[in-house]
Design an enzyme around this catalytic site. Structure first.
Site, PDB file in Angstrom:
ATOM      1  N   PRO A  68       0.826  -1.207   0.000  1.00 15.57           N
ATOM      2  CA  PRO A  68       0.000   0.000   0.000  1.00 15.57           C
ATOM      3  C   PRO A  68       0.863   1.261   0.000  1.00 15.57           C
ATOM      4  O   PRO A  68       1.595   1.513   0.937  1.00 15.57           O
ATOM      5  CB  PRO A  68      -0.808  -0.111   1.291  1.00 15.57           C
ATOM      6  CG  PRO A  68      -0.625  -1.506   1.767  1.00 15.57           C
ATOM      7  CD  PRO A  68       0.655  -1.984   1.211  1.00 15.57           C
ATOM      8  N   GLU A  69       0.761   2.011  -1.064  1.00 15.91           N
ATOM      9  CA  GLU A  69       1.364   3.332  -1.125  1.00 15.91           C
ATOM     10  C   GLU A  69       0.216   4.330  -1.238  1.00 15.91           C
ATOM     11  O   GLU A  69      -0.936   3.952  -1.061  1.00 15.91           O
ATOM     12  CB  GLU A  69       2.318   3.430  -2.327  1.00 15.91           C
ATOM     13  CG  GLU A  69       3.413   2.368  -2.294  1.00 15.91           C
ATOM     14  CD  GLU A  69       4.342   2.433  -3.496  1.00 15.91           C
ATOM     15  OE1 GLU A  69       4.476   3.516  -4.088  1.00 15.91           O
ATOM     16  OE2 GLU A  69       4.945   1.408  -3.845  1.00 15.91           O
ATOM     17  N   HIS A 125      -5.221 -13.690  10.539  1.00 12.79           N
ATOM     18  CA  HIS A 125      -4.398 -12.504  10.800  1.00 12.79           C
ATOM     19  C   HIS A 125      -5.234 -11.248  11.007  1.00 12.79           C
ATOM     20  O   HIS A 125      -4.791 -10.147  10.714  1.00 12.79           O
ATOM     21  CB  HIS A 125      -3.378 -12.265   9.690  1.00 12.79           C
ATOM     22  CG  HIS A 125      -2.511 -13.447   9.397  1.00 12.79           C
ATOM     23  ND1 HIS A 125      -1.655 -13.982  10.341  1.00 12.79           N
ATOM     24  CD2 HIS A 125      -2.380 -14.200   8.293  1.00 12.79           C
ATOM     25  CE1 HIS A 125      -1.034 -15.017   9.811  1.00 12.79           C
ATOM     26  NE2 HIS A 125      -1.461 -15.171   8.564  1.00 12.79           N
ATOM     27  N   ARG A 151       1.802  -9.779   8.121  1.00 13.05           N
ATOM     28  CA  ARG A 151       3.181  -9.527   8.564  1.00 13.05           C
ATOM     29  C   ARG A 151       3.278  -8.543   9.719  1.00 13.05           C
ATOM     30  O   ARG A 151       4.342  -8.359  10.282  1.00 13.05           O
ATOM     31  CB  ARG A 151       4.014  -9.011   7.386  1.00 13.05           C
ATOM     32  CG  ARG A 151       4.198 -10.082   6.343  1.00 13.05           C
ATOM     33  CD  ARG A 151       5.041  -9.597   5.202  1.00 13.05           C
ATOM     34  NE  ARG A 151       4.586 -10.258   3.983  1.00 13.05           N
ATOM     35  CZ  ARG A 151       5.077 -10.060   2.777  1.00 13.05           C
ATOM     36  NH1 ARG A 151       6.050  -9.204   2.620  1.00 13.05           N
ATOM     37  NH2 ARG A 151       4.618 -10.699   1.749  1.00 13.05           N
TER      38      ARG A 151
END
Length: 317
Positions: free
Chosen positions: A2-3, A105, A124
Site C-alpha cells: 500500500p502506497e 491474521h 506480517r
DNA sequence: CTCGATCCCTGGACGC
DNA sequence: TGCGTCCAGGGATCGA
C-alpha cells in the site's frame, strides 16, 4: 504494498462504509504493532467516526468527542482524537458483517452501531495503529514532508535539492514527500528517464520538474484505477486495483522496455529493489545491475513474476 | 548528513 | 512431495 494510491482507495471506501458510525466496542488479537493497545480499548468505544482522511500512507480516522449517547464516560477526554492506521506491507482495514467469519491474521475488531465490524488484518504486522489525542496528532504529522499530489514546483525542487542522497532514496523518504513507495518511485523515475541511483545534485531543475509532473500524473492515474494489486493472495472478495497493468518498470526485470526495447534490469538502491531501463535511464558509473535471474534470462524468457510482496484491496462494504 | 546493515514478520517462490 | 532457504518491503534503529 500500500502506497499513496492504495491507501487513498481504502480511505475512500471507508468514507462510504464507516463514516458516521459509532464504535461500540473493541477487541484485539496480536498487538505488537499497536502503539498503546490499552488506549484503543479505553478511548474508542462511544466515539463516532467523523471523517476518514489520508495523510501520506496513513489513514486518519477522525473521532468525535464521545458524548454521543447515554452516560458520560469519564475515561473519554473531549479533545480531538484520531486513530492513525498504517497498512505497512500487508495491512487492510475494512468493514465486514459482524457475523462474517474473520480472515486469518485479523488483529483488531471494532464493533460498529450498524451491526458491522471495522476489522484490521495484517499477516506480517508491519503496519501500525496509534490512538492520538490533542497535540500528539500534530506532533506526529509534522514529521512528514509534502503531499506529492499537492506539492508545487518550487517546493518540490527545493526539497529534493536540500538533500544530497540518491533520488530514489529521497522519493522514498517520507519526511521529504509523504506517500511515495517503491512502486511509484520506480514508475515515476522510468517515466522521467532518471536512473534511481542518480544523486539529487546531478539532476537539472528541468529533470526535477519533469519528475514531479510524471509522479503526479502516475499517482492520479493509479488512484483512478484503485491502485496496484500485485499477486493476489487468499480470500476471494477483494476488488483488485488495476494500475499494475500500467507498470512500466516495477517488477519487469528481464522484460523489454516499453519505450526502447532494452531489457529492464534490477539493482538495489536505498536498500530496495529498483527496476529501470539501462538504455533510457543512464546509470551513474558506480551502479551496476544485478545479474538477471535464470527465469528472466534467455530468448523467450517468460518473464519472471515480479519479486514483490502482495496484497489486495478488500472491498469495503 | 548519508550510508548500509539488521530487525521485525509471514508466506510464496524456488532449488534440490 | 517435501523441506529448507531466500526474499519481498516500510520503517525504526544503530554504527560507520
Amino acid at each position: 504494498m500500500p502506497e499513496l494510491p492504495e491507501v487513498e482507495t481504502v480511505a475512500r471506501g471507508l468514507q462510504k462504509t464507516v463514516m458516521g458510525r459509532k464504535i461500540l466496542s473493541v477487541a484485539l488479537g496480536k498487538t505488537d504493532f499497536i502503539d498503546d493497545p490499552g488506549a484503543l480499548e479505553r478511548h474508542l468505544p462511544g466515539r463516532r467516526i467523523d471523517a476518514v482522511e489520508r495523510y501520506g500512507k496513513f489513514m486518519m480516522l477522525r473521532l468525535s468527542a464521545a458524548e454521543i449517547s447515554g452516560a458520560v464516560n469519564s475515561t473519554v477526554e473531549p479533545e480531538a482524537a484520531s486513530l492513525l492506521v498504517h497498512l505497512g506491507m500487508t495491512g487492510n482495514l475494512a468493514s465486514r458483517r459482524a457475523d462474517e467469519a474473520h480472515e486469518k491474521h485479523t488483529h483488531v475488531w471494532m464493533a460498529l452501531d450498524d451491526g458491522r465490524e471495522l476489522r484490521y488484518t495484517d499477516p506480517r504486522r508491519f503496519g501500525r495503529i496509534a490512538y492520538l489525542a490533542g497535540e500528539a496528532i500534530a506532533r506526529e504529522l509534522q514529521r512528514f514532508g509534502a503531499d506529492p499530489l499537492l506539492v508545487g514546483e518550487e517546493e518540490f525542487v527545493a526539497r529534493i535539492k536540500a538533500r544530497r542522497s540518491r533520488i530514489k532514496a529521497l522519493l522514498l523518504d517520507q519526511s521529504v514527500l509523504r506517500g511515495v513507495g517503491n512502486i511509484y518511485a520506480d514508475e515515476s523515475l522510468w517515466r522521467a528517464k532518471i536512473h534511481p541511483a542518480r544523486t539529487s545534485a546531478s539532476l537539472t531543475p528541468a529533470q526535477l520538474l519533469k519528475l514531479r509532473r510524471v509522479l503526479q500524473e502516475i499517482l492520479r492515474k493509479a488512484i483512478s484505477l484503485r491502485g496496484s494489486t500485485i499477486a493476489d493472495f487468499q480470500d476471494g472478495q477483494g476488488e483488485p486495483g488495476e494500475y499494475q497493468k500500467h507498470h512500466r518498470a516495477y517488477g519487469r526485470e528481464g522484460h523489454k522496455c516499453y519505450r526502447c526495447g532494452a531489457i529492464v534490469r534490477r539493482t538495489i538502491v536505498a536498500g530496495r529493489s529498483s527496476y529501470y531501463c539501462p538504455a533510457c535511464q543512464h546509470a551513474p558509473r558506480d551502479c551496476r545491475p544485478l545479474p538477471l535471474p535464470r527465469a528472466a534470462r534467455g530468448v523467450k524468457a517468460k518473464a519472471s513474476k515480479p519479486r514483490t510482496g502482495r496484497w489486495k484491496i478488500a472491498r469495503n462494504r
